[in-house]
Design a protein around this motif. Structure first.
Motif, PDB file in Angstrom:
ATOM      1  N   LEU A 188       3.007  14.225  -8.881  1.00  0.00           N
ATOM      2  CA  LEU A 188       4.041  15.254  -8.896  1.00  0.00           C
ATOM      3  C   LEU A 188       4.553  15.490 -10.322  1.00  0.00           C
ATOM      4  O   LEU A 188       4.759  16.637 -10.757  1.00  0.00           O
ATOM      5  CB  LEU A 188       5.191  14.851  -7.974  1.00  0.00           C
ATOM      6  N   ILE A 189       4.753  14.396 -11.074  1.00  0.00           N
ATOM      7  CA  ILE A 189       5.206  14.510 -12.461  1.00  0.00           C
ATOM      8  C   ILE A 189       4.194  15.292 -13.296  1.00  0.00           C
ATOM      9  O   ILE A 189       4.545  16.165 -14.098  1.00  0.00           O
ATOM     10  CB  ILE A 189       5.451  13.116 -13.061  1.00  0.00           C
ATOM     11  N   TRP A 213       0.833  -1.208   0.000  1.00  0.00           N
ATOM     12  CA  TRP A 213       0.000   0.000   0.000  1.00  0.00           C
ATOM     13  C   TRP A 213       0.867   1.258   0.000  1.00  0.00           C
ATOM     14  O   TRP A 213       0.521   2.277  -0.615  1.00  0.00           O
ATOM     15  CB  TRP A 213      -0.911   0.002   1.222  1.00  0.00           C
ATOM     16  N   LEU A 214       2.038   1.175   0.703  1.00  0.00           N
ATOM     17  CA  LEU A 214       2.913   2.339   0.772  1.00  0.00           C
ATOM     18  C   LEU A 214       3.535   2.622  -0.599  1.00  0.00           C
ATOM     19  O   LEU A 214       3.614   3.780  -1.033  1.00  0.00           O
ATOM     20  CB  LEU A 214       4.007   2.101   1.817  1.00  0.00           C
ATOM     21  N   TRP A 215       3.977   1.524  -1.277  1.00  0.00           N
ATOM     22  CA  TRP A 215       4.552   1.706  -2.605  1.00  0.00           C
ATOM     23  C   TRP A 215       3.509   2.235  -3.582  1.00  0.00           C
ATOM     24  O   TRP A 215       3.812   3.071  -4.445  1.00  0.00           O
ATOM     25  CB  TRP A 215       5.145   0.398  -3.118  1.00  0.00           C
ATOM     26  N   ILE A 216       2.297   1.767  -3.467  1.00  0.00           N
ATOM     27  CA  ILE A 216       1.218   2.274  -4.332  1.00  0.00           C
ATOM     28  C   ILE A 216       0.994   3.766  -4.073  1.00  0.00           C
ATOM     29  O   ILE A 216       0.866   4.569  -4.999  1.00  0.00           O
ATOM     30  CB  ILE A 216      -0.079   1.477  -4.105  1.00  0.00           C
ATOM     31  N   LEU A 217       0.963   4.119  -2.781  1.00  0.00           N
ATOM     32  CA  LEU A 217       0.764   5.522  -2.430  1.00  0.00           C
ATOM     33  C   LEU A 217       1.895   6.390  -2.948  1.00  0.00           C
ATOM     34  O   LEU A 217       1.674   7.473  -3.516  1.00  0.00           O
ATOM     35  CB  LEU A 217       0.629   5.657  -0.910  1.00  0.00           C
ATOM     36  N   LEU A 218       3.134   5.907  -2.769  1.00  0.00           N
ATOM     37  CA  LEU A 218       4.281   6.673  -3.255  1.00  0.00           C
ATOM     38  C   LEU A 218       4.249   6.796  -4.774  1.00  0.00           C
ATOM     39  O   LEU A 218       4.591   7.847  -5.337  1.00  0.00           O
ATOM     40  CB  LEU A 218       5.587   5.993  -2.807  1.00  0.00           C
ATOM     41  N   GLY A 219       3.825   5.714  -5.452  1.00  0.00           N
ATOM     42  CA  GLY A 219       3.724   5.760  -6.907  1.00  0.00           C
ATOM     43  C   GLY A 219       2.691   6.775  -7.371  1.00  0.00           C
ATOM     44  O   GLY A 219       2.923   7.531  -8.324  1.00  0.00           O
ATOM     45  N   VAL A 220       1.546   6.792  -6.674  1.00  0.00           N
ATOM     46  CA  VAL A 220       0.495   7.759  -7.016  1.00  0.00           C
ATOM     47  C   VAL A 220       0.982   9.183  -6.793  1.00  0.00           C
ATOM     48  O   VAL A 220       0.769  10.078  -7.629  1.00  0.00           O
ATOM     49  CB  VAL A 220      -0.780   7.477  -6.200  1.00  0.00           C
TER      50      VAL A 220
END
Length: 364
Positions: free
Chosen positions: A334-335, A322-329
């Protein structure tokens, strides 16, 4: 106490088999189990038949003698330890007698302890020769005040210094020690008709078995009446997310027991999965032969701290998906924001350059 029963409770390093049986079937089990039998010597105040257990009508302040004949069925000298314990309900919904009063689970509705009625010596070690019989007696002093319903206990007998080991397929070593229990029911009115009175107490997350990484919830349920049931209590419990009708965990038990004035933790497993924090709802339905019914509805919460702590203790590794998904989102957002910002700035520069070019041409 009704017909004869065989109960097993297996722990990681300790296996305890409690045989609650009458004399006629005890011999058959003794050769592969406890290896000894007990016969009650019924006193004159025995009521409700002679089925291998004591069922005694007593009076306030009465002195009661309890005597049993013990038969050693093995070809060796043995020492057997005897005591009288109060009945309680185990977490698997069975009546047991293997705990002395100081180790007995506490219960707010319990007024009397059968084990506390026993006069010294409260524990006796009896030596019995090969294929020989012996006798052991206890003296019990009834409370001076009358009590309602039924008090339940039992003579608990266990060979001293006798254990055997069993190795499971997973390499776990189980220490086997066999014991024998002979039930004792005390009443001042054998015609009294009482039913269980069930009450739902607490619901809490718990490690149900560290061996198989089992976590879940413990639903503490209590029988507040001085009466008991055997092989007749039906329980169905379902867990949903609060506000949802979808059942995510459930447990159904047929023909369970309940000791007088006792409580236990009815466990509902999470099915090998880690606990997830959140708000949940429990629906509990139980009955005895479809006649006596108890229905409970209760919300409960599993906190982040409890879920993390218990999952760690059970050996579950933290799931950071879930953390990696959140960071990816967040990175994607940001991009997009940066791209939009610089694209807009570039477009503004082009527009300004075009505006300046048009102005210059007009001046000429």
């Amino acid at each position: 106490m009704n017909r004869l029963r065989l109960k097993f409770s297996i722990g990681l390093f300790f296996l305890l088999s409690i045989l609650t049986i009458g004399f006629n079937t005890c011999i058959a089990h003794a050769a592969t189990g406890a290896g000894f039998s007990m016969m009650p010597q019924y006193p004159s105040n025995q009521v409700k038949g002679k089925d291998g257990s004591f069922f005694l009508q007593v009076k306030p302040g009465q002195t009661q003698k309890i005597t049993v004949v013990v038969v050693n069925q093995e070809n060796k000298n043995r020492t057997i330890r005897f005591g009288i314990n109060t009945a309680y309900t185990t977490d698997n919904g069975s009546i047991a007698y293997d705990l002395a009063d100081k180790y007995l689970p506490k219960d707010s509705s319990r007024k009397f302890l059968v084990g506390s009625f026993v006069q010294d010596p409260q524990v006796q070690d009896v030596k019995i020769g090969p294929k020989k019989a012996g006798t052991v007696s206890f003296t019990m002093k009834m409370p001076t005040t009358a009590f309602k319903g039924y008090l339940l206990g039992g003579i608990y007998a266990m060979p001293v210094g006798e254990t055997s080991n069993t190795v499971t397929q997973k390499g776990t070593v189980l220490r086997n020690q066999y014991a024998y229990t002979l039930p004792i029911t005390l009443t001042m009115d054998p015609t009294a008709e009482l039913s269980l009175n069930l009450r739902l107490n607490t619901i809490r997350p718990k490690i149900l078995s560290p061996v198989d990484r089992s976590v879940g919830i413990a639903v503490n349920v209590q029988n507040t009446n001085p009466t008991y049931i055997q092989n007749k209590l039906y329980i169905s419990a379902k867990v949903t997310r609060k506000g949802s009708n979808k059942v995510i965990h459930s447990k159904t038990v047929d023909n369970s027991d309940f000791a007088p004035n006792s409580n236990y933790d009815f466990s509902i497993s999470w099915g090998g999965q880690p606990l997830e924090p959140g708000k949940y709802h429990l629906s509990w339905k139980s009955n005895i032969g479809g006649l006596q019914n108890w229905n409970f509805e209760r919300d409960f919460t599993i906190s982040n701290a409890d879920a993390q702590s218990l999952n760690n203790q059970a050996g579950f590794k933290p799931n950071y998906v879930w953390l990696w998904i959140l960071l990816g989102v967040l990175a994607l957002a940001l991009i997009i924001i940066v791209t939009y910002y610089f694209g807009r700035k570039r477009n503004q520069k082009h527009a300004q350059a075009n505006t300046n070019s048009v102005s210059s041409q007009r001046k000429r």
